[in-house]
Design an enzyme around this catalytic site. Structure first.
Site, PDB file in Angstrom:
ATOM      1  CB  SER A 165      -8.781  -5.528  -4.232  1.00 53.54           C
ATOM      2  OG  SER A 165      -7.529  -4.959  -3.930  1.00 53.54           O
ATOM      3  CE1 TYR A 191     -10.488  -0.835  -6.479  1.00 56.44           C
ATOM      4  CE2 TYR A 191      -8.644  -1.195  -4.981  1.00 56.44           C
ATOM      5  CZ  TYR A 191      -9.390  -1.577  -6.083  1.00 56.44           C
ATOM      6  OH  TYR A 191      -9.031  -2.702  -6.803  1.00 56.44           O
TER       7      TYR A 191
END
Length: 318
Positions: A165, A191
């Site tokens: 990501s 994350y």
């Protein structure tokens, strides 16, 4: 292909941010190939599995919710005319589940798409004491790929796809405190760290497994409204949407979000390419400060990749 700023050959393709998985795989014949897609019952995982099945591959959807997986598998088999869409249980945060999956796999595996994940979840730990996002997004997929390596090697020319990501730009892997035992827990930093780990895995696995003919690449799928955002408030999503002007990524459909995964999993345009990071169906440029595009230098650092591999193998006792 073009030259990037480091002098290496940068991979480019005719596809764009608006391309769909179906467009990317058009004309590709995957009959006789076998694929595993983690998290294949929702979001871009469904569209990745759909494209691979439509091209003739035998596709196993590896999911926590077998009921949901079975419904998706049946739908994909009907939609693609390919009866070889299967479902198997896999909970990436549970190392016993990962071990059971790899132990029961038989025969070669040509494509492994490490797609499942959690995003910005509240602080939680596994029974081993590992931070849950790092444990799910990185360690679970690390153990899965390592356990399936013999099957990948047996396939000849296998491909592993690591779904990362642009959130990797938020944080490197903080080796001094991966598990947030010393620093305050921040769901976005956790994350981001796990997504950087996904890229570093591709760098090191690509190097280590080259002799087996296995290529490994990472990617940014794009910003796609899916169940991945279940831990993110609507206020936070609104703020993210407001930031996505200018050089930031635009929202994609799931079909568009799966395109780069499918490119790396099956397209002849990236044959032999390994250890790299892609976005919008192109190899990413180096990150430019002030943008949410490109790849951070620390995510491609070969020394960090080697260290992460060692740390991961030690944690998993591999």
């Amino acid at each position: 292909m073009t030259r990037n700023t480091t002098g290496n050959t940068r991979v480019t393709t005719p596809f764009t941010a608006g391309s769909t998985a179906a467009e990317v795989i058009e004309g590709v014949d995957l009959r006789g190939r076998r694929a595993v897609v983690t998290g294949g019952a929702s979001g871009i995982g469904v569209e990745t599995a759909r494209a691979l099945a439509a091209a003739g591959a035998e596709v196993t959807i590896a999911v926590r919710d077998l009921g949901a997986g079975k419904r998706v598998a049946d739908d994909l088999a009907l939609a693609t005319g390919n009866a070889r869409v299967r479902v198997a249980p896999l909970d990436l945060i549970d190392q016993a589940s990962v071990a059971a999956f790899t132990a029961t796999w038989e025969g070669p595996l040509h494509i492994l798409v490490n797609n499942a994940g959690v995003m910005a979840s509240p602080e939680a730990r596994t029974p081993e004491g590992w931070e849950s996002q790092f444990a799910t997004n990185h360690l679970g997929h690390f153990a899965l790929a390592a356990g399936l390596r013999p099957a990948l090697a047996a396939a000849g020319g296998a491909r592993v796809v690591s779904v990362s990501s642009s959130a990797h730009l938020r944080s490197p892997v903080v080796f001094d405190d991966i598990q947030f035992r010393e620093r305050p827990y921040d769901p976005w930093l956790a994350y981001g760290q796990s997504k950087t780990a996904n890229v570093l895995f591709a760098v090191e696995a690509g190097r280590r497994w080259a002799g087996d003919g296995i290529v490994v690449n990472a990617l940014m799928p794009g910003a796609i409204p899916t169940n991945l955002q279940r831990h993110v408030t609507e206020e936070e999503l609104q703020r993210m949407r407001a930031q996505m002007g200018g050089d930031g990524p635009a929202w994609k459909t799931p079909e568009q979000g799966a395109a780069t995964s499918v490119l790396l999993a099956a397209s002849p345009l990236v044959e032999g390419v390994t250890g790299r990071y892609f976005e919008d169906c192109q190899e990413a440029e180096p990150h430019r400060p002030g943008t949410r595009r490109g790849v951070a230098e620390y995510a491609l650092d070969p020394e960090a990749a080697t260290l992460l591999w060692q740390v991961s193998a030690d944690l998993l006792d591999l």
